[in-house]
Design a protein around this motif. Structure first.
Motif, PDB file in Angstrom:
ATOM      1  N   VAL A  63       3.623  -4.359 -13.042  1.00 31.16           N
ATOM      2  CA  VAL A  63       4.485  -3.666 -12.376  1.00 31.16           C
ATOM      3  C   VAL A  63       3.622  -2.444 -10.709  1.00 31.16           C
ATOM      4  O   VAL A  63       2.630  -2.703 -10.410  1.00 31.16           O
ATOM      5  N   TYR A  64       2.732  -2.130 -11.928  1.00 29.65           N
ATOM      6  CA  TYR A  64       1.598  -1.278 -12.029  1.00 29.65           C
ATOM      7  C   TYR A  64       0.200  -2.236 -10.955  1.00 29.65           C
ATOM      8  O   TYR A  64      -0.269  -1.323 -10.465  1.00 29.65           O
ATOM      9  N   GLY A  65       0.137  -2.821 -12.216  1.00 31.19           N
ATOM     10  CA  GLY A  65      -1.172  -3.560 -11.139  1.00 31.19           C
ATOM     11  C   GLY A  65      -1.169  -4.106 -10.557  1.00 31.19           C
ATOM     12  O   GLY A  65      -2.074  -4.036  -9.167  1.00 31.19           O
ATOM     13  N   MET A  66       0.726  -5.130  -9.468  1.00 34.72           N
ATOM     14  CA  MET A  66       0.635  -5.085  -8.670  1.00 34.72           C
ATOM     15  C   MET A  66       0.395  -4.194  -7.542  1.00 34.72           C
ATOM     16  O   MET A  66      -0.274  -4.744  -5.816  1.00 34.72           O
ATOM     17  N   LEU A  67       0.775  -3.173  -7.390  1.00 34.96           N
ATOM     18  CA  LEU A  67       0.999  -2.899  -7.083  1.00 34.96           C
ATOM     19  C   LEU A  67      -0.338  -1.988  -6.378  1.00 34.96           C
ATOM     20  O   LEU A  67      -0.981  -1.412  -4.897  1.00 34.96           O
ATOM     21  N   ALA A  68      -1.187  -1.135  -7.585  1.00 37.20           N
ATOM     22  CA  ALA A  68      -2.735  -1.372  -7.145  1.00 37.20           C
ATOM     23  C   ALA A  68      -3.131  -1.787  -6.445  1.00 37.20           C
ATOM     24  O   ALA A  68      -4.022  -1.791  -5.668  1.00 37.20           O
ATOM     25  N   LEU A  69      -2.635  -4.275  -6.900  1.00 42.03           N
ATOM     26  CA  LEU A  69      -3.290  -4.632  -5.720  1.00 42.03           C
ATOM     27  C   LEU A  69      -3.529  -4.393  -4.646  1.00 42.03           C
ATOM     28  O   LEU A  69      -4.126  -4.299  -3.759  1.00 42.03           O
ATOM     29  N   ALA A  70      -2.188  -4.536  -4.339  1.00 37.71           N
ATOM     30  CA  ALA A  70      -1.629  -4.273  -3.353  1.00 37.71           C
ATOM     31  C   ALA A  70      -1.523  -2.716  -2.830  1.00 37.71           C
ATOM     32  O   ALA A  70      -3.111  -2.551  -1.001  1.00 37.71           O
ATOM     33  N   LEU A  71      -2.253  -1.788  -2.682  1.00 42.22           N
ATOM     34  CA  LEU A  71      -2.986  -0.876  -2.202  1.00 42.22           C
ATOM     35  C   LEU A  71      -4.309  -0.757  -2.718  1.00 42.22           C
ATOM     36  O   LEU A  71      -4.892  -0.125  -1.165  1.00 42.22           O
ATOM     37  N   ASN A  72      -5.418  -1.226  -3.198  1.00 45.09           N
ATOM     38  CA  ASN A  72      -6.390  -1.563  -2.595  1.00 45.09           C
ATOM     39  C   ASN A  72      -6.704  -2.182  -1.911  1.00 45.09           C
ATOM     40  O   ASN A  72      -7.853  -1.543  -1.614  1.00 45.09           O
ATOM     41  N   LEU A  73      -5.869  -3.083  -1.401  1.00 47.79           N
ATOM     42  CA  LEU A  73      -6.306  -4.068  -0.565  1.00 47.79           C
ATOM     43  C   LEU A  73      -6.294  -3.142   1.034  1.00 47.79           C
ATOM     44  O   LEU A  73      -7.295  -2.903   1.892  1.00 47.79           O
ATOM     45  N   HIS A  74      -5.395  -2.227   0.781  1.00 46.55           N
ATOM     46  CA  HIS A  74      -5.626  -0.951   2.188  1.00 46.55           C
ATOM     47  C   HIS A  74      -6.699  -0.091   2.007  1.00 46.55           C
ATOM     48  O   HIS A  74      -7.642   0.028   2.401  1.00 46.55           O
ATOM     49  N   TRP A  75      -6.610   0.633   0.667  1.00 42.20           N
ATOM     50  CA  TRP A  75      -7.514   1.888   0.345  1.00 42.20           C
ATOM     51  C   TRP A  75      -8.683   0.837   0.218  1.00 42.20           C
ATOM     52  O   TRP A  75     -10.035   1.688   0.807  1.00 42.20           O
ATOM     53  N   GLY A  76      -9.085   0.236  -0.351  1.00 42.65           N
ATOM     54  CA  GLY A  76      -9.829   0.372  -1.707  1.00 42.65           C
ATOM     55  C   GLY A  76     -11.044  -0.829  -0.171  1.00 42.65           C
ATOM     56  O   GLY A  76     -12.585  -0.983  -0.066  1.00 42.65           O
ATOM     57  N   TYR A  77     -10.196  -1.811   0.161  1.00 45.86           N
ATOM     58  CA  TYR A  77     -10.782  -2.353   0.879  1.00 45.86           C
ATOM     59  C   TYR A  77     -10.989  -2.570   2.126  1.00 45.86           C
ATOM     60  O   TYR A  77     -12.155  -2.341   3.344  1.00 45.86           O
ATOM     61  N   THR A  78     -10.154  -1.487   2.888  1.00 47.47           N
ATOM     62  CA  THR A  78     -10.456  -1.367   5.052  1.00 47.47           C
ATOM     63  C   THR A  78     -10.613   0.180   5.006  1.00 47.47           C
ATOM     64  O   THR A  78     -10.094   0.706   5.813  1.00 47.47           O
ATOM     65  N   GLY A  79     -10.451   1.528   3.826  1.00 43.06           N
ATOM     66  CA  GLY A  79      -9.795   3.053   3.934  1.00 43.06           C
ATOM     67  C   GLY A  79      -8.787   3.332   4.859  1.00 43.06           C
ATOM     68  O   GLY A  79      -9.314   4.077   5.285  1.00 43.06           O
ATOM     69  N   LEU A  80      -7.671   2.590   4.558  1.00 46.30           N
ATOM     70  CA  LEU A  80      -6.350   2.887   4.994  1.00 46.30           C
ATOM     71  C   LEU A  80      -6.052   4.050   4.254  1.00 46.30           C
ATOM     72  O   LEU A  80      -4.849   2.833   2.812  1.00 46.30           O
ATOM     73  N   PHE A  81      -5.677   5.122   4.469  1.00 49.92           N
ATOM     74  CA  PHE A  81      -5.064   6.382   3.448  1.00 49.92           C
ATOM     75  C   PHE A  81      -3.403   5.865   3.418  1.00 49.92           C
ATOM     76  O   PHE A  81      -2.555   6.496   4.029  1.00 49.92           O
ATOM     77  N   ASN A  82      -2.646   4.898   2.609  1.00 47.64           N
ATOM     78  CA  ASN A  82      -1.436   4.810   2.394  1.00 47.64           C
ATOM     79  C   ASN A  82      -0.719   5.494   1.770  1.00 47.64           C
ATOM     80  O   ASN A  82      -1.243   4.657   0.842  1.00 47.64           O
ATOM     81  N   ILE A  83      -0.284   6.709   1.747  1.00 46.76           N
ATOM     82  CA  ILE A  83       0.909   6.681   0.445  1.00 46.76           C
ATOM     83  C   ILE A  83       2.223   6.905   0.649  1.00 46.76           C
ATOM     84  O   ILE A  83       3.242   8.076   0.704  1.00 46.76           O
ATOM     85  N   GLY A  84       2.232   5.499   1.798  1.00 49.70           N
ATOM     86  CA  GLY A  84       3.906   5.625   1.561  1.00 49.70           C
ATOM     87  C   GLY A  84       3.879   4.154   0.962  1.00 49.70           C
ATOM     88  O   GLY A  84       5.288   3.187   1.348  1.00 49.70           O
ATOM     89  N   VAL A  85       3.898   4.097  -0.268  1.00 51.67           N
ATOM     90  CA  VAL A  85       4.451   2.503  -0.680  1.00 51.67           C
ATOM     91  C   VAL A  85       5.474   2.606  -1.313  1.00 51.67           C
ATOM     92  O   VAL A  85       6.096   1.156  -1.591  1.00 51.67           O
ATOM     93  N   ALA A  86       5.894   3.842  -1.893  1.00 45.52           N
ATOM     94  CA  ALA A  86       7.942   3.664  -1.659  1.00 45.52           C
ATOM     95  C   ALA A  86       8.155   3.197  -1.450  1.00 45.52           C
ATOM     96  O   ALA A  86       9.672   2.432  -1.889  1.00 45.52           O
ATOM     97  N   GLY A  87       8.374   3.776  -0.174  1.00 43.76           N
ATOM     98  CA  GLY A  87       8.899   3.304   1.336  1.00 43.76           C
ATOM     99  C   GLY A  87       8.662   1.619   1.165  1.00 43.76           C
ATOM    100  O   GLY A  87      10.431   1.243   1.432  1.00 43.76           O
ATOM    101  N   PHE A  88       7.623   0.812   1.115  1.00 45.86           N
ATOM    102  CA  PHE A  88       7.653  -0.586   1.473  1.00 45.86           C
ATOM    103  C   PHE A  88       8.337  -1.459   0.870  1.00 45.86           C
ATOM    104  O   PHE A  88       9.270  -2.046   0.641  1.00 45.86           O
ATOM    105  N   MET A  89       8.007  -0.674  -1.452  1.00 46.78           N
ATOM    106  CA  MET A  89       9.166  -0.812  -2.066  1.00 46.78           C
ATOM    107  C   MET A  89      10.807  -1.033  -1.783  1.00 46.78           C
ATOM    108  O   MET A  89      11.562  -1.965  -2.212  1.00 46.78           O
ATOM    109  N   ALA A  90      11.265   0.584  -1.098  1.00 43.27           N
ATOM    110  CA  ALA A  90      12.321  -0.037  -1.426  1.00 43.27           C
ATOM    111  C   ALA A  90      12.914  -1.393  -0.135  1.00 43.27           C
ATOM    112  O   ALA A  90      14.492  -1.385   0.231  1.00 43.27           O
TER     113      ALA A  90
END
Length: 460
Positions: free
Chosen positions: A67-94
């Motif tokens: 589950v952490y791998g899934m979320l890390a990959l999703a965050l990598n799409l934002h931060w690692g691929y596009t440079g979008l600094f999204n620290i609201g992951v928990a909110g979108f999970m909710a």
């Protein structure tokens, strides 16, 4: 001439194919090597407690890694691929989990749901998370770096506090009740959020359970369940652990789907634009790319994946509350990405393995196993009382304090490791492996062959 052609062929499509297969094989070895090393470590922690304890511990460990791998990959799409600094992951999970619970929850429950099939609820949760991502993206993506981070963090807290609000619970239940009263196939009563009391979630693991038990209830195995339990029961593995492992295998397939999707995106023209935005947004814009549109699209996609991961993680427990989506969850996911190296899909998975195994669960299990095997006596009341005896050579009080306060000390360890990583290896375990903007490896371009000039010399 034949030798020249064969060399060209080796550096051509076949050479590229073999290089790709070699790179993927190397990535697989890294992932499985790290995973098996963590397995061996945790087996030592529970050694002597029976095979069921070992299998159950490894199941829980693998569940967290996936589950952490899934979320890390999703965050990598934002931060690692596009440079979008999204620290609201928990909110979108909710958003994903709560929407799924409202759509597929029991109409007779408290709070009630709409009783739709679980797959519809899962799709609805992903769509809702993507739409909230759209709402967040339109104003927020005009901001950059730290400012975008502050906005996404604030949005995540707004989402959590909204689900915690009784006023919102009553409003949403009244609004959905009005809608359902006009739709014949939906039950009356609407759907609520449960506010601070939490909400029951139809577990996505339910369909997996029905493979082993008729009606999903233990005690009445299906033919498949009989066949599997005939092997696992004699060696002491409980039936519930077997079912939970089956759900873990489903999560593994989903994780592979995440990885495949992000790899396809990264090698597509859309992904190359994302990477160019990451490297230099101004250059991408000057080449005619609508940077804002690309950001909105990738933000929505990443939020949908975060919503799905939240459903498969928190939703599998059958119950969630707003406190399950505190900002610290986002922090943990960022730690996993940082350890593995942002911009690398393989790094996101390895980072999740190392984070869960060595930083999150490892210290707790190690100190717990140490406390079970060694009697350190009564723990001191404060950290100072635990450290002071070390000066005189007595380390027993410190270990007694560490065993008693192992959950709190995990945060100290996380902070220390982050400082060390940022100072010594800021690119993570797979540092420098962020995906290039080009779809091909430009470093292996064949050298240009000189041609004969009209005056008998050579053109370069």
């Amino acid at each position: 001439m034949s030798d020249t052609n064969s060399d060209a062929g080796a550096d051509g499509p076949l050479g590229g194919l073999f290089d790709g297969l070699s790179r993927r094989s190397s990535d697989l070895l890294l992932v499985f090597g790290a995973l098996f090393a963590i397995y061996a470590l945790f087996t030592i922690f529970v050694f002597g407690q029976g095979i069921n304890s070992v299998v159950s511990t490894l199941r829980f460990l693998t569940f967290l890694i996936l589950v952490y791998g899934m979320l890390a990959l999703a965050l990598n799409l934002h931060w690692g691929y596009t440079g979008l600094f999204n620290i609201g992951v928990a909110g979108f999970m909710a958003v994903g989990v709560y929407t799924m619970a409202m759509l597929s929850g029991d109409p007779a429950g408290s709070p009630p749901g709409l009783g739709l099939p679980v797959p519809i609820g899962i799709i609805g949760g992903m769509v809702a998370a993507a739409l909230v991502g759209l709402v967040a993206a339109l104003p927020a993506l005009r901001l950059k770096a730290d400012y975008l981070a502050i906005v996404t963090l604030g949005l995540s807290e707004i989402i959590r506090l909204t689900y915690n609000s009784e006023a919102f619970n009553q409003w949403i239940q009244g609004a959905t009740s009005t809608i359902t009263s006009r739709v014949g196939f939906l039950p009356d009563g609407g759907a609520g959020t449960g506010a601070g009391s939490g909400i029951q979630v139809p577990s996505p693991a339910g369909p997996v359970r029905t493979l082993f038990f008729e009606g999903g209830r233990a005690g009445n195995p299906t033919p498949l369940g009989d066949a599997v339990f005939a092997v696992t029961d004699p060696i002491g593995i409980q039936q519930n652990v077997v079912v939970e492992w089956a759900y873990v295998l489903v999560l593994a397939v989903v994780l592979l789907g995440f990885y495949w999707l992000l790899s396809r995106i990264g090698n597509s023209p859309f992904g190359r634009v994302l990477k160019s935005i990451r490297e230099d947004e101004l250059v991408a814009s000057s080449l005619g790319k609508h940077v804002e549109i690309f950001k909105v699209k990738v933000f929505m996609l990443g939020c949908a994946l975060m919503g799905l991961a939240g459903i498969l993680w928190q939703g599998s427990f059958g119950f969630v509350s707003p406190n399950d989506f505190m900002p610290v969850v986002t922090f943990y996911i960022f730690v996993a990405v940082i350890i593995g190296g942002s911009g690398s899909n393989t790094g996101s998975i390895i980072g999740s393995i190392l984070f869960v195994g060595l930083l999150f669960e490892g210290p707790r299990r190690a100190l717990g196993a140490l406390g079970n095997r060694v009697d350190f006596g009564r723990a001191p009341n404060s950290f100072g009382d635990a450290v002071a005896p070390i000066l005189s050579g007595d380390i027993t009080p410190f270990f007694a304090y560490a065993v008693a306060n192992r959950s709190a000390l995990v945060f100290v360890l996380l902070g220390t490791v982050l400082i060390i990583i940022i100072q010594t290896r800021p690119d993570g375990a797979l540092g420098g492996r962020n995906e290039p903007a080009a779809a091909v490896d430009l470093s292996t371009r064949p050298e240009k062959q000189p041609t004969t000039a009209t005056d008998g010399g050579e053109n370069q």
